[in-house]
Structure formats: C-alpha cells, structure tokens
Design an enzyme around this catalytic site. Structure first.
Site, PDB file in Angstrom:
ATOM      1  N   LYS A  11       0.852  -1.206   0.000  1.00 25.47           N
ATOM      2  CA  LYS A  11       0.000   0.000   0.000  1.00 25.47           C
ATOM      3  C   LYS A  11       0.877   1.241   0.000  1.00 25.47           C
ATOM      4  CE  LYS A  11       0.693   1.278   4.559  1.00 25.47           C
ATOM      5  NZ  LYS A  11       1.503   2.408   4.958  1.00 25.47           N
ATOM      6  N   ASP A 169      -2.579  -1.224  10.346  1.00 27.91           N
ATOM      7  CA  ASP A 169      -2.782  -1.283   8.895  1.00 27.91           C
ATOM      8  C   ASP A 169      -3.407  -2.590   8.421  1.00 27.91           C
ATOM      9  OD1 ASP A 169      -1.691   1.199   8.513  1.00 27.91           O
ATOM     10  OD2 ASP A 169       0.295   0.467   7.927  1.00 27.91           O
TER      11      ASP A 169
END
Ligand code: C5P
Length: 334
Positions: A11, A169
């Site tokens: 990401k 996350d």
C-alpha cells in the site's frame, strides 16, 4: 492437507495527517491508503499434524536483494560511505511468533477453537520497514487464507476484529466489507482510514494512476517515527484528495498529497531526502514518503514513463525501484 496461495499487495499512503495523541500512546490520524500491484506471495496450508510453522524468503533471492540494496546512491556517499550501509538488517525476516503473519494464524486458530497445525510460506517482494505495509498485508492474507481452509469458516467480522488487534494497517488489507454498507464499492483499492488507522471507509477512484515507488537503503521503525513527530496546530482535511480520486484527476491527487510523518522520518533517515530529490530530478511529479517511511513514491505521466523512471532510479543507486498502479482489494472472504 489443504493449501491456498494469496497475493498480498503493498500500500501507499497518499495522504496522512495526525489529529492528536491518544491516552493509549497511539496517534489519532486520517490517512488515505491505496493498494498497489506489488505483491508478497503467501501460501497457507492446513496440515494433518499439529506443527505450526512459518518459512520466509526474499524473492527472487536474498542475493538479488543484497545486490540491489548495495547500489548506494552516488550523491549520498559523502554523507554515508557505502561501507556504513549494512543491508543485512534491512533484509532480516522475523521467524516464528516474531512474525505478524504467524501471530495472525495463531490468533485465528485460538478464536475459532481450531487446534490443528498450519504451515505459512512467505515469498517477499515488498521491502520491510518501508511504510509499504508488507507485514500487515501478509498477516491479512494469512487471515483470509486460513479462514478459507478451516473446517468451519469464520465470519468476516471476526477477521476484522483480529486484524485490528494485530496492527493498525492490517484491517485495510482485508478489503471492503461484503455487505454492511450498500454504498461501499464491492472491490476498491482506496480507503480513508481513521482512528489509529483501523477504522475504514472504502472510497471510489477513477482513472489511471501511474506511480513509481523506491526504497532507499535504510528502513525505519514506525514507533520511532511517530515518537519523533510534532502534532499540527490545525490539521488538514482529506476532502480535497478524496474528491480528486473520485474524479480521477491525477494532477489534483498529486497536488493534494501530504504526509505529516515525512519530516520526522527525514530527520531519522537522510537517504529519504536524497531519494525525493532524485525523483524530482528525473522529472517525476510530487514525490512523497509513504506511511512512516522509508519508501517514497511519485507520479509519472503514464506507465511507460513510470517503468523508465524506475530504471533511472536503479541506475542512480536506488536499486529497489519499481513502477506501480492501484489494484483493487477483494472483500475479506472473497
Ligand atoms: O499498529 P502498529 O503496531 O503498526 O504500530 C506500531 C507503533 O507505531 C505503535 O506502537 C505506536 O508507537 C505507533 N503508532 C502510533 N499511532 C498510530 C499507529 C502507530 O503512534 N496510529
């Protein structure tokens, strides 16, 4: 014995703003995360024996990574001679319970009462300590993979709870909820994360987004970067970048980017400044650090320019550089 293989994406944080510090020591933040097409390969096996194991390796090989990371950025050598860049700690892969992916599997077993064995095999292409979410993505992939292999598949809501316990996350990589929000896209690459990063709203995105990502030969500890940050007196708003993403306007997306952790990270890792300068010098737009660093990304005009720029960065000593583009995340049990 039954196995499944999942590609766990990296990401980027297109936007990251700090709102305050919480009593539990975490920071309240607003961040816009996008999943990109750089993947770790995660193989999960439910075994017939009770042993629980994890094996990790760099792909294509440890030697290839050592070689790429030892190409030290030439202009930075005065400040940091090559002999001082010890690449081996950057390539250390935690084993057993030290690995978040292993803990993800153990916690899922515990929560579902499964007392059998598992084997996890990780082939890493996402640099570690880079702000690219590799460890979190591997952990989410293990939750997805093992969930599909258990005799009684768990509910998506349990996976989300475990993901939030594992790390800030991890929930992002489980993807958008399957049914709770009818307005939410079924597959999406982009989310606005709030709280300590675990509360998610997947948002629409249009258009191409050719990017270049590079990892300087220096990793950063998330806790150290947060420990070195200063809270803004008046936090920014993510609204402009969300509307630019929905409109598919790359120029506006780039202009609305920000990362409040960039300054404390740059103070800890001098290579970041050099990398951002080099990205700018070869004509890339709006270079920015991702997450708590140390990887950075920048915008290219098109995918061909992105691939060219990645090669230029490699030639200038940033050996781990690659072109990337958003990739949608499936829902947790897809
Ligand atoms: O959640 P995760 O384990 O990835 O966070 C690692 C460390 O980063 C935390 O222990 C905390 O020091 C810091 N952190 C923070 N605020 C956040 C996320 C992480 O202060 N929102």
């Amino acid at each position: 014995m039954r196995s499944t293989t999942i590609l766990a994406p990296a990401k980027l944080n297109l936007y990251l703003e700090l709102l305050g510090k919480r009593p539990d020591g975490y920071h309240e933040l607003e961040t816009v995360m996008v999943a990109i097409n750089r993947f770790d390969r995660v193989r999960v096996t439910r075994t017939d024996h009770p042993d629980r194991t994890i094996a990790c390796r760099w792909s294509p090989s440890l030697g290839a990574w050592q070689q790429q990371l030892r190409r030290v950025p030439t202009a930075a050598t005065a400040a940091m001679p090559p002999s001082r860049v010890d690449v081996d700690p950057l390539l250390h892969l935690p084993s057993g319970r030290d690995n978040l992916a292993f803990r993800a599997a153990e916690q899922l077993c515990q929560a579902t009462g499964w007392d059998g064995g598992f084997m996890i095999e990780l082939e890493k292409t996402i640099p570690a300590g880079a702000g690219l979410g590799g460890a979190s993505s591997d952990a989410a992939a293990v939750l997805r993979g093992l969930a599909a292999l258990l005799p009684k598949p768990p509910q998506a809501v349990l996976l989300r709870e475990l993901a939030a316990e594992l790390g800030s996350d991890v929930p992002f990589f489980l993807g958008p909820p399957a049914h709770t929000d009818a307005a939410a896209p079924r597959q999406s690459a982009v989310a606005l994360a709030t709280g300590r990063g675990e509360r998610l709203r997947f948002v629409p995105r249009r258009g191409a987004l050719p990017l270049v990502v590079a990892f300087p030969p220096q990793s950063l500890s998330t806790a150290r970067v947060y420990g070195n940050c200063t809270l803004p007196a008046k936090p920014l708003s993510p609204a402009p970048i969300l509307s630019a993403l929905a409109a598919g306007n790359q120029r506006r997306i780039a202009a609305c980017q920000t990362n409040r952790l960039a300054k404390p990270a740059r103070e800890l890792a001098p290579f970041i400044h050099r990398l951002l300068q080099t990205m700018r010098a070869i004509g890339l737009h709006q270079p920015q650090m991702t997450g708590s660093g140390s990887a950075c990304f920048a915008h290219a005009e098109n995918p061909r320019v992105a691939r060219w720029a990645a090669r230029r960065l490699q030639a200038r000593g940033f050996g781990v550089s690659f072109a990337a583009t958003p990739c949608p995340l499936p829902t947790p049990l897809q």
